[in-house]
Design a protein around this motif. Sequence first.
Motif, short mmCIF file in Angstrom:
data_model
loop_
_atom_site.label_atom_id
_atom_site.label_comp_id
_atom_site.label_asym_id
_atom_site.label_seq_id
_atom_site.Cartn_x
_atom_site.Cartn_y
_atom_site.Cartn_z
N UNK A 262 9.15 107.82 -2.13
CA UNK A 262 9.27 106.67 -1.27
C UNK A 262 7.95 106.20 -1.05
N UNK A 263 7.08 107.34 0.05
CA UNK A 263 6.07 107.09 0.48
C UNK A 263 4.42 106.95 -0.40
N UNK A 264 4.70 107.32 -1.31
CA UNK A 264 3.41 107.94 -2.72
C UNK A 264 3.84 105.34 -3.22
N UNK A 265 5.44 105.47 -3.58
CA UNK A 265 5.11 103.88 -3.51
C UNK A 265 4.86 102.47 -1.99
N UNK A 266 5.09 102.92 -1.41
CA UNK A 266 4.33 102.34 -0.16
C UNK A 266 3.14 102.14 0.21
N UNK A 267 2.66 103.10 -0.54
CA UNK A 267 1.03 103.52 -0.17
C UNK A 267 0.75 102.07 -1.30
N UNK A 268 0.89 103.00 -2.58
CA UNK A 268 0.38 101.88 -3.60
C UNK A 268 1.03 100.58 -3.86
N UNK A 269 1.82 100.28 -3.12
CA UNK A 269 2.47 98.35 -2.49
C UNK A 269 1.17 97.88 -1.14
N UNK A 270 0.50 98.81 -1.00
CA UNK A 270 -0.27 98.51 0.37
C UNK A 270 0.69 98.39 1.73
N UNK A 271 2.31 99.37 2.17
CA UNK A 271 2.87 98.44 2.87
C UNK A 271 2.58 99.88 4.55
N UNK A 272 1.15 100.16 4.12
CA UNK A 272 1.32 100.46 5.09
C UNK A 272 -0.87 100.52 5.57
N UNK A 274 -4.72 100.66 6.69
CA UNK A 274 -5.38 100.56 6.02
C UNK A 274 -6.26 102.19 7.53
N UNK A 275 -6.20 103.10 6.78
CA UNK A 275 -7.11 104.07 7.69
C UNK A 275 -5.39 104.62 8.10
N UNK A 276 -4.19 104.58 8.22
CA UNK A 276 -2.70 105.06 8.90
C UNK A 276 -3.15 106.48 8.61
N UNK A 277 -2.27 107.11 9.47
CA UNK A 277 -2.67 109.02 9.49
C UNK A 277 -1.18 109.10 9.24
N UNK A 278 -0.50 109.29 7.77
CA UNK A 278 1.22 110.02 7.90
C UNK A 278 1.22 111.33 8.09
N UNK A 279 2.04 111.25 9.20
CA UNK A 279 3.01 112.54 8.84
C UNK A 279 4.42 112.37 8.32
N UNK A 280 4.45 113.18 7.45
CA UNK A 280 6.12 113.47 6.07
C UNK A 280 6.27 114.63 6.88
N UNK A 281 7.86 114.84 7.10
CA UNK A 281 8.44 116.06 7.89
C UNK A 281 9.47 116.25 6.61
N UNK A 282 8.90 117.66 6.18
CA UNK A 282 9.49 118.81 5.19
C UNK A 282 10.92 119.26 5.74
N UNK A 283 12.12 118.13 5.55
CA UNK A 283 13.02 119.25 6.01
C UNK A 283 14.27 120.28 5.28
N UNK A 284 12.94 120.68 4.52
CA UNK A 284 13.86 121.86 4.07
C UNK A 284 14.67 121.20 2.79
#
Length: 294
Positions: A262-272, A274-284
């Motif tokens: 989902x994050x990658x799709x939103x990036x491709x659709x320019x939903x974030x 510009x120049x954002x830093x995104x922290x993804x929580x890998x919950x195991x």
Amino acid sequence: MLDLFSNDRVPTVKLDLPFSNGIEVYIRREDLLHPEISGNKFRKLKYNIEAANALGYKQMLTFGGAYSNHIAATAAAGRIFGIQTLGVIRGEEIETIYQANPTLKKAEQDGMRFKFVTRTAYREKESTVFLQDLKQEFGDFYLVPEGGTNAEAIRGTEEILQPEDSIYTYICCAVGTGGTISGIINRSFEHQQVLGFPALKGDFLYGEIQKYTTKKNWDLQLEYHFGGYAKYNTDLLCFIRDFERNTGILLDPIYTGKLVFGIFDLIERNQFKKNSKILVIHTGGLQGWNEKIK
């Protein structure tokens, strides 16, 4: 007794991938917290076990399905901390074949006792009558809800974020029962947006999350559930394989795979921004899934 839980800092890895608009993506490796009690389960169980010990309980009871990460983590924690664990398992038909299930087999080896109930009965798991019947059968116990989400769990998940995480524009995590994202929202900074990616269909999680936080800097992305809980398709499995090949990081198809897709799709659709830093929580949540995506 809870010294294990004091070791709660994990690496954060920047993804060396060509994102557009100057966006940078980082992954907090919560999956590396512990080999058996990993990710958000580690966080949710930490203060629940502390409370059970403080109150003098000898048993801890919880609920889950046949492949539940929460069941697996609770059983392992029970073995490590010397508390008897009881698992109420959804699906009466599993009772005669559960030893062929790697999650339940390992949980049993860790000392968990099971009660298998029909799906109809399972829906009553929060009722007073259902819980009283369980106490008559097993004796008194400390109760941990399905998925582990309660006030003690939120206290634990709030520790995922640290003051230095103020550098991130967005914090993103998968959502099951809402406990992990609630803690993250509570600890987030005002300038940050917290985005949750539910593994289940529907918008009911808005109400669940609002039970544990009063902040407004969050939202849910409802279109990446791939059909609902435990549903996935070839596209998602291919994405997970490619992601591991490119980064060395394994995701699962129930929670974290959908999150990162989902994050990658939103990036491709320019939903974030510009120049954002995104922290993804890998919950195991990797137990039982490694072979399914090879």
